[in-house]
Design a protein around this motif. Structure first.
Motif, PDB file in Angstrom:
ATOM      1  N   ASP A  12     -78.732 -35.118   0.004  1.00 44.37           N
ATOM      2  CA  ASP A  12     -77.335 -35.051   0.443  1.00 44.37           C
ATOM      3  C   ASP A  12     -76.975 -33.664   0.969  1.00 44.37           C
ATOM      4  OD1 ASP A  12     -76.994 -37.688  -0.375  1.00 44.37           O
ATOM      5  OD2 ASP A  12     -76.198 -37.106  -2.343  1.00 44.37           O
ATOM      6  N   HIS A  13     -77.790 -32.679   0.638  1.00 43.23           N
ATOM      7  CA  HIS A  13     -77.507 -31.292   1.003  1.00 43.23           C
ATOM      8  C   HIS A  13     -78.477 -30.738   2.045  1.00 43.23           C
ATOM      9  CE1 HIS A  13     -74.690 -31.278  -2.334  1.00 43.23           C
ATOM     10  NE2 HIS A  13     -75.632 -31.934  -2.994  1.00 43.23           N
ATOM     11  N   LEU A  14     -79.297 -31.601   2.611  1.00 41.87           N
ATOM     12  CA  LEU A  14     -80.286 -31.180   3.607  1.00 41.87           C
ATOM     13  C   LEU A  14     -80.011 -31.871   4.944  1.00 41.87           C
ATOM     14  CD1 LEU A  14     -83.503 -31.373   1.395  1.00 41.87           C
ATOM     15  CD2 LEU A  14     -82.136 -29.350   1.956  1.00 41.87           C
ATOM     16  N   GLN A  15     -78.808 -31.703   5.441  1.00 45.07           N
ATOM     17  CA  GLN A  15     -78.388 -32.450   6.620  1.00 45.07           C
ATOM     18  C   GLN A  15     -78.655 -31.755   7.949  1.00 45.07           C
ATOM     19  OE1 GLN A  15     -77.460 -35.696   6.264  1.00 45.07           O
ATOM     20  NE2 GLN A  15     -78.162 -35.194   4.205  1.00 45.07           N
ATOM     21  N   THR A  16     -78.857 -30.448   7.943  1.00 43.73           N
ATOM     22  CA  THR A  16     -79.109 -29.738   9.199  1.00 43.73           C
ATOM     23  C   THR A  16     -80.507 -29.124   9.175  1.00 43.73           C
ATOM     24  OG1 THR A  16     -78.295 -27.584   8.448  1.00 43.73           O
ATOM     25  CG2 THR A  16     -76.646 -29.126   9.340  1.00 43.73           C
ATOM     26  N   ASP A  17     -80.982 -28.772  10.364  1.00 44.65           N
ATOM     27  CA  ASP A  17     -82.291 -28.117  10.444  1.00 44.65           C
ATOM     28  C   ASP A  17     -82.280 -26.813   9.652  1.00 44.65           C
ATOM     29  OD1 ASP A  17     -83.327 -30.130  12.054  1.00 44.65           O
ATOM     30  OD2 ASP A  17     -82.909 -29.054  13.918  1.00 44.65           O
ATOM     31  N   GLU A  18     -81.181 -26.086   9.707  1.00 48.32           N
ATOM     32  CA  GLU A  18     -81.086 -24.827   8.959  1.00 48.32           C
ATOM     33  C   GLU A  18     -81.120 -25.080   7.455  1.00 48.32           C
ATOM     34  OE1 GLU A  18     -78.026 -21.160   8.199  1.00 48.32           O
ATOM     35  OE2 GLU A  18     -78.205 -21.898  10.253  1.00 48.32           O
ATOM     36  N   CYS A  43     -91.268 -33.910   0.683  1.00 47.44           N
ATOM     37  CA  CYS A  43     -90.844 -35.312   0.622  1.00 47.44           C
ATOM     38  C   CYS A  43     -89.321 -35.427   0.582  1.00 47.44           C
ATOM     39  CB  CYS A  43     -91.472 -36.013  -0.575  1.00 47.44           C
ATOM     40  SG  CYS A  43     -93.255 -36.262  -0.362  1.00 47.44           S
ATOM     41  N   ALA A  44     -88.657 -34.511  -0.088  1.00 52.07           N
ATOM     42  CA  ALA A  44     -87.186 -34.506  -0.099  1.00 52.07           C
ATOM     43  C   ALA A  44     -86.656 -34.254   1.305  1.00 52.07           C
ATOM     44  CB  ALA A  44     -86.664 -33.450  -1.070  1.00 52.07           C
ATOM     45  N   ALA A  48     -84.445 -36.781   3.719  1.00 57.25           N
ATOM     46  CA  ALA A  48     -83.185 -36.357   4.341  1.00 57.25           C
ATOM     47  C   ALA A  48     -83.216 -36.570   5.856  1.00 57.25           C
ATOM     48  CB  ALA A  48     -82.899 -34.893   4.016  1.00 57.25           C
ATOM     49  N   LYS A  49     -84.356 -36.323   6.454  1.00 59.04           N
ATOM     50  CA  LYS A  49     -84.508 -36.436   7.906  1.00 59.04           C
ATOM     51  C   LYS A  49     -84.734 -37.885   8.330  1.00 59.04           C
ATOM     52  CE  LYS A  49     -85.343 -34.367  11.944  1.00 59.04           C
ATOM     53  NZ  LYS A  49     -84.412 -33.573  12.676  1.00 59.04           N
ATOM     54  N   GLY A  50     -85.366 -38.670   7.469  1.00 60.21           N
ATOM     55  CA  GLY A  50     -85.726 -40.047   7.787  1.00 60.21           C
ATOM     56  C   GLY A  50     -87.234 -40.173   7.814  1.00 60.21           C
ATOM     57  N   VAL A  51     -87.807 -40.733   6.761  1.00 61.31           N
ATOM     58  CA  VAL A  51     -89.263 -40.783   6.588  1.00 61.31           C
ATOM     59  C   VAL A  51     -89.949 -41.484   7.752  1.00 61.31           C
ATOM     60  CG1 VAL A  51     -91.143 -41.677   5.155  1.00 61.31           C
ATOM     61  CG2 VAL A  51     -89.171 -40.616   4.078  1.00 61.31           C
ATOM     62  N   ASP A  52     -89.446 -42.632   8.153  1.00 62.47           N
ATOM     63  CA  ASP A  52     -90.119 -43.392   9.208  1.00 62.47           C
ATOM     64  C   ASP A  52     -90.138 -42.619  10.527  1.00 62.47           C
ATOM     65  OD1 ASP A  52     -90.710 -45.480   7.496  1.00 62.47           O
ATOM     66  OD2 ASP A  52     -88.906 -46.609   8.014  1.00 62.47           O
ATOM     67  N   ASP A  53     -89.002 -42.034  10.892  1.00 63.87           N
ATOM     68  CA  ASP A  53     -88.939 -41.261  12.138  1.00 63.87           C
ATOM     69  C   ASP A  53     -89.845 -40.041  12.073  1.00 63.87           C
ATOM     70  OD1 ASP A  53     -87.104 -43.048  13.179  1.00 63.87           O
ATOM     71  OD2 ASP A  53     -85.371 -41.826  12.640  1.00 63.87           O
ATOM     72  N   LEU A  54     -89.800 -39.333  10.956  1.00 64.66           N
ATOM     73  CA  LEU A  54     -90.628 -38.141  10.795  1.00 64.66           C
ATOM     74  C   LEU A  54     -92.113 -38.493  10.839  1.00 64.66           C
ATOM     75  CD1 LEU A  54     -90.912 -35.117  10.254  1.00 64.66           C
ATOM     76  CD2 LEU A  54     -90.744 -35.641   7.818  1.00 64.66           C
ATOM     77  N   ALA A  55     -92.490 -39.565  10.154  1.00 61.55           N
ATOM     78  CA  ALA A  55     -93.890 -39.983  10.131  1.00 61.55           C
ATOM     79  C   ALA A  55     -94.368 -40.350  11.538  1.00 61.55           C
ATOM     80  CB  ALA A  55     -94.076 -41.165   9.183  1.00 61.55           C
ATOM     81  N   ALA A  56     -93.517 -41.010  12.303  1.00 58.41           N
ATOM     82  CA  ALA A  56     -93.886 -41.376  13.671  1.00 58.41           C
ATOM     83  C   ALA A  56     -94.106 -40.126  14.527  1.00 58.41           C
ATOM     84  CB  ALA A  56     -92.807 -42.265  14.287  1.00 58.41           C
ATOM     85  N   PHE A  76     -99.427 -32.233   5.438  1.00 58.29           N
ATOM     86  CA  PHE A  76     -98.337 -31.303   5.146  1.00 58.29           C
ATOM     87  C   PHE A  76     -97.979 -30.507   6.403  1.00 58.29           C
ATOM     88  CE2 PHE A  76     -96.471 -27.376   3.609  1.00 58.29           C
ATOM     89  CZ  PHE A  76     -95.618 -27.812   2.607  1.00 58.29           C
ATOM     90  N   LEU A  77     -98.991 -29.953   7.073  1.00 55.99           N
ATOM     91  CA  LEU A  77     -98.740 -29.163   8.278  1.00 55.99           C
ATOM     92  C   LEU A  77     -98.183 -30.005   9.417  1.00 55.99           C
ATOM     93  CD1 LEU A  77    -101.823 -26.768   8.294  1.00 55.99           C
ATOM     94  CD2 LEU A  77     -99.451 -26.241   7.654  1.00 55.99           C
ATOM     95  N   LYS A  78     -98.679 -31.223   9.570  1.00 55.00           N
ATOM     96  CA  LYS A  78     -98.150 -32.117  10.606  1.00 55.00           C
ATOM     97  C   LYS A  78     -96.670 -32.400  10.361  1.00 55.00           C
ATOM     98  CE  LYS A  78    -102.417 -34.493  11.825  1.00 55.00           C
ATOM     99  NZ  LYS A  78    -103.161 -35.764  11.762  1.00 55.00           N
ATOM    100  N   ALA A  79     -96.314 -32.644   9.113  1.00 55.05           N
ATOM    101  CA  ALA A  79     -94.915 -32.920   8.784  1.00 55.05           C
ATOM    102  C   ALA A  79     -94.047 -31.694   9.015  1.00 55.05           C
ATOM    103  CB  ALA A  79     -94.798 -33.396   7.333  1.00 55.05           C
ATOM    104  N   ILE A  80     -94.540 -30.533   8.656  1.00 53.30           N
ATOM    105  CA  ILE A  80     -93.790 -29.289   8.887  1.00 53.30           C
ATOM    106  C   ILE A  80     -93.518 -29.119  10.378  1.00 53.30           C
ATOM    107  CG2 ILE A  80     -93.962 -26.753   8.826  1.00 53.30           C
ATOM    108  CD1 ILE A  80     -93.336 -27.922   6.107  1.00 53.30           C
ATOM    109  N   ARG A  81     -94.547 -29.297  11.194  1.00 50.67           N
ATOM    110  CA  ARG A  81     -94.373 -29.162  12.651  1.00 50.67           C
ATOM    111  C   ARG A  81     -93.417 -30.223  13.192  1.00 50.67           C
ATOM    112  NH1 ARG A  81     -99.838 -27.841  12.295  1.00 50.67           N
ATOM    113  NH2 ARG A  81    -100.474 -29.952  12.800  1.00 50.67           N
ATOM    114  N   ALA A  82     -93.527 -31.457  12.695  1.00 53.61           N
ATOM    115  CA  ALA A  82     -92.653 -32.537  13.151  1.00 53.61           C
ATOM    116  C   ALA A  82     -91.187 -32.258  12.797  1.00 53.61           C
ATOM    117  CB  ALA A  82     -93.101 -33.867  12.547  1.00 53.61           C
ATOM    118  N   LEU A  83     -90.974 -31.509  11.736  1.00 54.31           N
ATOM    119  CA  LEU A  83     -89.616 -31.126  11.352  1.00 54.31           C
ATOM    120  C   LEU A  83     -89.087 -29.968  12.197  1.00 54.31           C
ATOM    121  CD1 LEU A  83     -90.074 -31.340   7.502  1.00 54.31           C
ATOM    122  CD2 LEU A  83     -88.375 -32.634   8.832  1.00 54.31           C
ATOM    123  N   GLY A  84     -89.970 -29.385  13.005  1.00 55.81           N
ATOM    124  CA  GLY A  84     -89.564 -28.232  13.810  1.00 55.81           C
ATOM    125  C   GLY A  84     -89.521 -26.960  12.985  1.00 55.81           C
TER     126      GLY A  84
END
Length: 99
Positions: A12-18, A43-44, A48-56, A76-84
């Motif tokens: 609920d508190h991780l709504q922005t990229d920042e 994983c948290a 917050a970002k949307g698991v399915d979208d992030l995984a894609a 882990f690194l792929k997910a970090i990069r996908a999160l920007g």
């Protein structure tokens, strides 16, 4: 008197990229050698970002970002990069000058 409690959820508190970047940075600072702590943090952020979208975007199976999975460092690194986001390193003062 009745006390009403609600479940607190970090997502609920991780709504922005920042928000997500600051949370990850704080978790890196606190994790020490606890890799499971970092997996839970990622994983948290994924929830917050949307698991399915992030995984894609990351090109990984959504199940690999669930709370009960052990992530490979590659995932882990792929997910970090996908999160920007990016990880960084700095010299710890107590280790300065060693090596």
């Amino acid at each position: 008197m009745t006390v009403r409690l609600t479940r607190w959820d970090i997502t609920d508190h991780l709504q922005t990229d920042e928000d997500r970047a600051l949370f990850l940075e704080a978790c890196i600072d606190e994790a020490g050698d606890d890799s499971a702590f970092m997996v839970q943090a990622l994983c948290a952020i994924a929830r917050a970002k949307g698991v399915d979208d992030l995984a894609a975007i990351a090109g990984v199976d959504p199940a690999s970002l669930s709370d009960d999975c052990e992530l490979s460092f590659d995932t882990f690194l792929k997910a970090i990069r996908a999160l920007g986001l990016q990880l960084h390193a700095e010299v710890v003062p107590t280790h300065a000058g060693q090596g």
